[in-house]
Design an enzyme around this catalytic site. Structure first.
Site, PDB file in Angstrom:
ATOM      1  N   ARG A 118       0.815  -1.235   0.000  1.00  0.00           N
ATOM      2  CA  ARG A 118       0.000   0.000   0.000  1.00  0.00           C
ATOM      3  C   ARG A 118       0.837   1.269   0.000  1.00  0.00           C
ATOM      4  O   ARG A 118       0.393   2.335   0.384  1.00  0.00           O
ATOM      5  CB  ARG A 118      -0.969   0.028   1.177  1.00  0.00           C
ATOM      6  N   LYS A 140       2.946  11.474 -10.820  1.00  0.00           N
ATOM      7  CA  LYS A 140       2.116  10.604 -11.669  1.00  0.00           C
ATOM      8  C   LYS A 140       2.921   9.353 -11.962  1.00  0.00           C
ATOM      9  O   LYS A 140       4.026   9.429 -12.503  1.00  0.00           O
ATOM     10  CB  LYS A 140       1.776  11.299 -12.990  1.00  0.00           C
ATOM     11  N   GLU A 182       9.428  19.419 -24.219  1.00  0.00           N
ATOM     12  CA  GLU A 182       8.708  19.654 -22.955  1.00  0.00           C
ATOM     13  C   GLU A 182       9.162  20.964 -22.311  1.00  0.00           C
ATOM     14  O   GLU A 182       8.378  21.657 -21.660  1.00  0.00           O
ATOM     15  CB  GLU A 182       8.922  18.484 -21.980  1.00  0.00           C
ATOM     16  N   LYS A 224       6.678  23.386 -13.141  1.00  0.00           N
ATOM     17  CA  LYS A 224       5.880  22.182 -12.873  1.00  0.00           C
ATOM     18  C   LYS A 224       5.564  22.078 -11.376  1.00  0.00           C
ATOM     19  O   LYS A 224       4.438  21.753 -10.998  1.00  0.00           O
ATOM     20  CB  LYS A 224       6.588  20.914 -13.366  1.00  0.00           C
ATOM     21  N   GLU A 234      -4.826  17.015 -10.636  1.00  0.00           N
ATOM     22  CA  GLU A 234      -5.329  17.450 -11.942  1.00  0.00           C
ATOM     23  C   GLU A 234      -6.839  17.663 -11.946  1.00  0.00           C
ATOM     24  O   GLU A 234      -7.562  17.159 -12.800  1.00  0.00           O
ATOM     25  CB  GLU A 234      -4.917  16.450 -13.037  1.00  0.00           C
ATOM     26  N   ARG A 238      -3.568  21.760 -13.360  1.00  0.00           N
ATOM     27  CA  ARG A 238      -2.509  20.824 -13.764  1.00  0.00           C
ATOM     28  C   ARG A 238      -2.674  20.400 -15.222  1.00  0.00           C
ATOM     29  O   ARG A 238      -1.690  20.066 -15.891  1.00  0.00           O
ATOM     30  CB  ARG A 238      -2.465  19.599 -12.841  1.00  0.00           C
ATOM     31  N   ASN A 242      -0.715  19.652 -20.041  1.00  0.00           N
ATOM     32  CA  ASN A 242      -1.008  18.815 -21.197  1.00  0.00           C
ATOM     33  C   ASN A 242      -0.988  19.598 -22.505  1.00  0.00           C
ATOM     34  O   ASN A 242      -1.415  19.080 -23.542  1.00  0.00           O
ATOM     35  CB  ASN A 242      -2.382  18.139 -21.025  1.00  0.00           C
ATOM     36  N   HIS A 245      -0.276  17.865 -25.696  1.00  0.00           N
ATOM     37  CA  HIS A 245      -0.309  16.419 -25.457  1.00  0.00           C
ATOM     38  C   HIS A 245      -1.504  15.720 -26.091  1.00  0.00           C
ATOM     39  O   HIS A 245      -1.405  14.563 -26.495  1.00  0.00           O
ATOM     40  CB  HIS A 245      -0.272  16.119 -23.953  1.00  0.00           C
TER      41      HIS A 245
HETATM   42  P1  NAD Z   1      12.650   6.382 -21.814  1.00  0.00           P
HETATM   43  O1  NAD Z   1      12.518   6.176 -20.382  1.00  0.00           O
HETATM   44  O2  NAD Z   1      12.210   5.296 -22.733  1.00  0.00           O
HETATM   45  O3  NAD Z   1      14.144   6.772 -22.149  1.00  0.00           O
HETATM   46  C1  NAD Z   1      14.498   7.024 -23.483  1.00  0.00           C
HETATM   47  C2  NAD Z   1      15.713   6.173 -23.921  1.00  0.00           C
HETATM   48  O4  NAD Z   1      16.888   6.745 -23.372  1.00  0.00           O
HETATM   49  C3  NAD Z   1      15.667   4.748 -23.439  1.00  0.00           C
HETATM   50  O5  NAD Z   1      16.214   3.910 -24.425  1.00  0.00           O
HETATM   51  C4  NAD Z   1      16.588   4.777 -22.215  1.00  0.00           C
HETATM   52  O6  NAD Z   1      17.141   3.536 -21.908  1.00  0.00           O
HETATM   53  C5  NAD Z   1      17.628   5.752 -22.674  1.00  0.00           C
HETATM   54  N1  NAD Z   1      18.362   6.463 -21.627  1.00  0.00           N
HETATM   55  C6  NAD Z   1      17.885   6.968 -20.481  1.00  0.00           C
HETATM   56  N2  NAD Z   1      18.818   7.688 -19.866  1.00  0.00           N
HETATM   57  C7  NAD Z   1      19.927   7.623 -20.616  1.00  0.00           C
HETATM   58  C8  NAD Z   1      21.224   8.163 -20.501  1.00  0.00           C
HETATM   59  N3  NAD Z   1      21.540   9.006 -19.520  1.00  0.00           N
HETATM   60  N4  NAD Z   1      22.132   7.860 -21.444  1.00  0.00           N
HETATM   61  C9  NAD Z   1      21.794   7.066 -22.499  1.00  0.00           C
HETATM   62  N5  NAD Z   1      20.586   6.544 -22.678  1.00  0.00           N
HETATM   63  C10 NAD Z   1      19.652   6.824 -21.740  1.00  0.00           C
HETATM   64  O7  NAD Z   1      11.827   7.697 -22.301  1.00  0.00           O
HETATM   65  P2  NAD Z   1      11.552   9.113 -21.614  1.00  0.00           P
HETATM   66  O8  NAD Z   1      11.362  10.048 -22.737  1.00  0.00           O
HETATM   67  O9  NAD Z   1      12.517   9.429 -20.549  1.00  0.00           O
HETATM   68  O10 NAD Z   1      10.156   8.879 -20.890  1.00  0.00           O
HETATM   69  C11 NAD Z   1       8.985   8.574 -21.625  1.00  0.00           C
HETATM   70  C12 NAD Z   1       7.985   7.998 -20.661  1.00  0.00           C
HETATM   71  O11 NAD Z   1       7.682   8.978 -19.663  1.00  0.00           O
HETATM   72  C13 NAD Z   1       6.661   7.629 -21.305  1.00  0.00           C
HETATM   73  O12 NAD Z   1       6.274   6.366 -20.832  1.00  0.00           O
HETATM   74  C14 NAD Z   1       5.701   8.689 -20.808  1.00  0.00           C
HETATM   75  O13 NAD Z   1       4.386   8.217 -20.692  1.00  0.00           O
HETATM   76  C15 NAD Z   1       6.281   9.014 -19.467  1.00  0.00           C
HETATM   77  N6  NAD Z   1       5.955  10.354 -18.959  1.00  0.00           N
HETATM   78  C16 NAD Z   1       5.486  10.437 -17.696  1.00  0.00           C
HETATM   79  C17 NAD Z   1       5.200  11.670 -17.162  1.00  0.00           C
HETATM   80  C18 NAD Z   1       4.751  11.761 -15.743  1.00  0.00           C
HETATM   81  O14 NAD Z   1       4.350  12.856 -15.316  1.00  0.00           O
HETATM   82  N7  NAD Z   1       4.826  10.707 -14.982  1.00  0.00           N
HETATM   83  C19 NAD Z   1       5.391  12.830 -17.911  1.00  0.00           C
HETATM   84  C20 NAD Z   1       5.886  12.701 -19.208  1.00  0.00           C
HETATM   85  C21 NAD Z   1       6.178  11.453 -19.729  1.00  0.00           C
HETATM   86  N1  GLY Z   2       3.073  15.420 -17.585  1.00  0.00           N
HETATM   87  C1  GLY Z   2       1.850  15.994 -17.143  1.00  0.00           C
HETATM   88  C2  GLY Z   2       1.672  15.982 -15.670  1.00  0.00           C
HETATM   89  O1  GLY Z   2       2.539  15.597 -14.931  1.00  0.00           O
HETATM   90  O2  GLY Z   2       0.643  16.380 -15.215  1.00  0.00           O
END
Ligand code: NAD
Ligand code: GLY
Length: 359
Positions: A118, A140, A182, A224, A234, A238, A242, A245
């Site tokens: 939990r 999130k 972003e 943020k 949200e 918040r 988006n 998006h």
């Molecule tokens: P990712 O986590 O897939 O990373 C991108 C690539 O870079 C991967 O191949 C990873 O292994 C590589 N990588 C990471 N760090 C590295 C480094 N320092 N050196 C070399 N390679 C490296 O993609 P991302 O763009 O970081 O994240 C996308 C994800 O985030 C999606 O699933 C999206 O839904 C999520 N997201 C979440 C939120 C949130 O608020 N929680 C906001 C935006 C996006």
């Molecule tokens: N990436 C959008 C949010 O965190 O609300």
């Protein structure tokens, strides 16, 4: 190092940003009080940076889970594997999950931390630019479902975020650009001065100039953090985050989440949001051109794939941001002045989608 705080009363936490943070063992040790640590990373990031974490916690119990790399592994099945490791090692409620990686690792590890017994503590060590400016902040957490992205998740704030800008040296160029989308988004939402600063510093940002990166990450996280501090769940503001998006998600969904990186799709989404804002008479043509130009200078695509207006509308309708059957859009009155609305003529959206995505 620069520090700022996400203000959420007893769940407030610091975001530390700077070069070489992972090499500062005392910083990691202070962020992680637990004796039992589950270090979640992936096959790309772990060989590069997990060693620094292991060294900092030589006197603790560190169990590592190294996930396969890729968005397709942000699933309940993968989360199940991580739960299995926690159970097999008899981790209790005092354990801590440390996410070392991009948004995929951070979202999944955060989701596991939110659910295990939990809820246990977790710390984010984001290693992509996108994760440093967006996904590691705000709590999130989620995994994907075959029916849609991030459909299964929870709000669960980390106890600290450590963004070491040095790790960005190994990040592929495309991933850097996706993160810059972003960053541009934050300027467009609420900080015209930051947008102008980005226009001046975009080349340095792409060249990974350390002070410029730190400054861009700091201001992005600050914006943020302020928005999340006002509206964690949200229910209102918040949703401003988006911007771009809803259009971007349609691109990702229509192209099967493999062709476009999330940030790349958001970049196009920002351009489309600007076009729609102009069509409604809110945004001047010169402002649309500034948005377009900055995205191009960031190396981002600004033309949407020709997925067709009908398909784009369908995927937009399936987005989580739909309220009472109406797609709520984030639009602009000016650069730095975004607003949320469900009140727009359907014809304006239809015309925008046709112009951008094709008939
Ligand atoms: P990712 O986590 O897939 O990373 C991108 C690539 O870079 C991967 O191949 C990873 O292994 C590589 N990588 C990471 N760090 C590295 C480094 N320092 N050196 C070399 N390679 C490296 O993609 P991302 O763009 O970081 O994240 C996308 C994800 O985030 C999606 O699933 C999206 O839904 C999520 N997201 C979440 C939120 C949130 O608020 N929680 C906001 C935006 C996006
Ligand atoms: N990436 C959008 C949010 O965190 O609300």
């Amino acid at each position: 190092m620069q520090t700022l705080t996400v203000e959420l009363e007893d769940r407030s936490y610091p975001i530390n940003i700077g070069a070489g943070l992972l090499r500062q063992q005392s910083l990691l040790q202070a962020a992680v009080p637990a004796r039992d640590i589950l270090l979640v990373s992936n096959t790309t990031v772990a060989p590069l940076y997990a060693g620094a974490v292991r060294e900092a916690f030589a006197d603790r119990r560190v169990v590592e889970v190294t996930l396969p790399d890729g968005e397709q592994h942000k699933s309940l099945a993968t989360a199940g594997r991580v739960f299995d490791v926690l159970v097999a090692n008899q981790f209790g409620r005092d354990a801590l999950v440390l996410a070392l990686g991009g948004g995929v690792v951070g979202d999944l590890a955060g989701f596991v931390a939110a659910c295990y017994q939990r809820g246990v503590d977790f710390v984010q060590v984001p290693t992509t630019l996108l994760a440093q400016v967006d996904s590691s902040v705000g709590g999130k957490t989620a995994v994907n479902h075959p029916g849609g992205k991030n459909l299964i998740g929870a709000f669960h704030q980390p106890r600290e975020v450590l963004a070491d800008t040095d790790v960005l040296a190994t990040l592929p160029e495309r991933e850097l650009q996706a993160g810059i989308a972003e960053i541009i988004k934050y300027g467009m939402i609420c900080d015209r001065g930051f947008f102008a600063w980005l226009e001046q510093h975009i080349d340095a940002l792409r060249a990974r100039d350390a002070p410029v990166l730190s400054q861009a990450i700091y201001r992005s996280c600050q914006i943020k953090a302020q928005i999340v501090g006002r509206d964690e769940r949200e229910r209102g503001d918040r949703a401003l985050l988006n911007l771009g998006h809803t259009f971007g998600h349609a691109i990702e969904a229509a192209t099967g989440y493999v062709e476009w990186l999330h940030g790349e799709a958001v970049g196009v989404g920002l351009a489309v949001a600007a076009q729609m804002s102009q069509r409604l008479g809110g945004l001047a043509e010169a402002e649309v051109a500034r948005v377009q130009k900055l995205l191009e200078r960031a190396g981002l695509r600004t033309a949407a794939p020709r997925i067709g207006a009908a398909q784009a509308a369908r995927f937009m309708g399936a987005d989580k941001k739909v309220k009472a059957g109406r797609v709520r859009l984030v639009l602009l009155r000016a650069i730095g002045e975004a607003y949320i609305t469900g009140d727009y003529p359907d014809a304006a959206l239809q015309d925008t989608l046709q112009a951008q995505f094709g008939a």
